[in-house]
Design an enzyme around this catalytic site. Sequence first.
Site, PDB file in Angstrom:
ATOM      1  N   HIS A   1      -1.491   2.211   7.099  1.00 55.46           N
ATOM      2  CA  HIS A   1      -2.259   2.320   5.773  1.00 55.46           C
ATOM      3  C   HIS A   1      -2.021   3.900   5.152  1.00 55.46           C
ATOM      4  CE1 HIS A   1      -4.375   0.843   2.298  1.00 55.46           C
ATOM      5  NE2 HIS A   1      -5.439   1.554   2.540  1.00 55.46           N
TER       6      HIS A   1
ATOM      7  N   ASP B   1      -8.648   5.063  -3.117  1.00 58.94           N
ATOM      8  CA  ASP B   1      -7.844   4.032  -2.686  1.00 58.94           C
ATOM      9  C   ASP B   1      -7.342   3.316  -3.868  1.00 58.94           C
ATOM     10  OD1 ASP B   1      -6.610   1.896  -1.402  1.00 58.94           O
ATOM     11  OD2 ASP B   1      -7.486   2.066   0.230  1.00 58.94           O
TER      12      ASP B   1
ATOM     13  N   CYS C   1       0.809  -1.177  -0.011  1.00 59.29           N
ATOM     14  CA  CYS C   1      -0.072   0.060  -0.137  1.00 59.29           C
ATOM     15  C   CYS C   1       0.924   1.190  -0.021  1.00 59.29           C
ATOM     16  CB  CYS C   1      -0.822   0.145   1.125  1.00 59.29           C
ATOM     17  SG  CYS C   1      -0.232  -0.029   2.931  1.00 59.29           S
TER      18      CYS C   1
END
Length: 470
Positions: free
Chosen positions: A311, A328, A284
């Site tokens: 995250h 995202d 991520c």
Amino acid sequence: MADRSGVPRRKPVPPPQPLPEGWAADLTIAFRRKLSTKRMNELSRRPSSQRRSSSRLPADFFTDSRQPPPLPSRHGYDATPQQPQMPSRQAPAAPFSPPPPSPPPQQLPAALPSPPAYNSLKNLPTVPVPPTDTKSLRFRSMLMSLSNTPCKWENPGLLDEALGAIPLQRIYDMAQEESDLFTAEAASLGPNIKPAWGYQDCVVRALMKWFKREFFEWVNNPLCSTCRTRTLACGMAAPLPDEQARGANRVELYQCANQQCGSFERFPRYNDAFVLLQTRRGRCGEWANCFTMLCRAVGSRVRWVWNAEDHVWTEVYSVHRKRWVHVDCCEEQWDAPLLYTQGWGKKLSYCIAFSADGCCDVTRRYARNPAEHAAQRNRSSEGVLSHIVREITALRRRDMDKKEKFRLNADDMREDAELRKVIIEALAFNVSRILPGGDGGGGGGGASPPADPDAQKAAEGGRQSGAMEW
């Protein structure tokens, strides 16, 4: 005494004596004190129906000309400083007749109860306070370091190089097709209906789909370069000079699961978005870093959002909607801020958004129900966090044009009002569940409240990649 002619002779007049300094001020103070005492005695003799206050205070309380003791410093209404009493240089005054005798006064309490401390009050405005303790200073240092990430994407030459890795014509065609669909949908609903998203928003949406489906690769355990077998994690290793020169601060070490092979694989964690254009793999952190830079390359205002629960994701400013939109790229989710709390069931403590224009605490956008979705914020006090956010914002806007600062300040005020509205709507929804007829109250059998569209988006978009990461 008279002279020889019988005319009385006057007594010689003594020369005038000089008055002491400040006699006029002393006389004024004495006059005001007597006048105030007289007025208070008159008010104390009036009937209770004519008084402004309902409390009955004895008359003798007002006849005392002594100054009241100073209030404690913790009183909120003790804002005016106590003036020192003038020297007792009283001027001659007219005799004062005492008031008529009054009934015996009631006993006043010996001491007034102290007011409540400020820490017992809730929902007070947050006052920015500079960090002083070691924990807050460490948190400030970390946020200052993270705020430099978006500044690395402002190099025009490197952004032009990034555009060379994007199939622009294909992205623009996909965006134009989707924008035409939104425009036709709005036209079918009425003459004054605004499309859901603008053309620039559709460009970012098309870029997100291409980035996830074709460009970048998610890596948990890299394959063995010798026999193409899965590898097992062995720990961390020091970066090589070549890896360190390209921005790798740490390297993960893996060993091939095939016992006959047993070779090792190195997985450098690069922080440079332009190096990631060549590697095109990661988790991520690498995904959000590279994708946010590509969004900046196509001309969008971007934010890089850091979350304390390990995250990161992106926010893109929608000129069409005049607000920041959650993106995202790991999950291919657009405008789904409740993905993490309602979709993944995570609790969020800090969500800090960094851009080349400043910094903002956007936790309220993603954790809308503090009782269920918010984790403990114990890295610093709220006043210290507000001070750090303002410090970073002032640093980024220090050399900006005045008109640009005004425009950004207007955007900040609009976003703050949006975040307050989000919290109010969440509170109203929770209250509606308690009322009779709600699904959480004692009404039983009532109609359920309307579903939140953001919650539906979060429920539809489950996590499709990175199961080992979470």
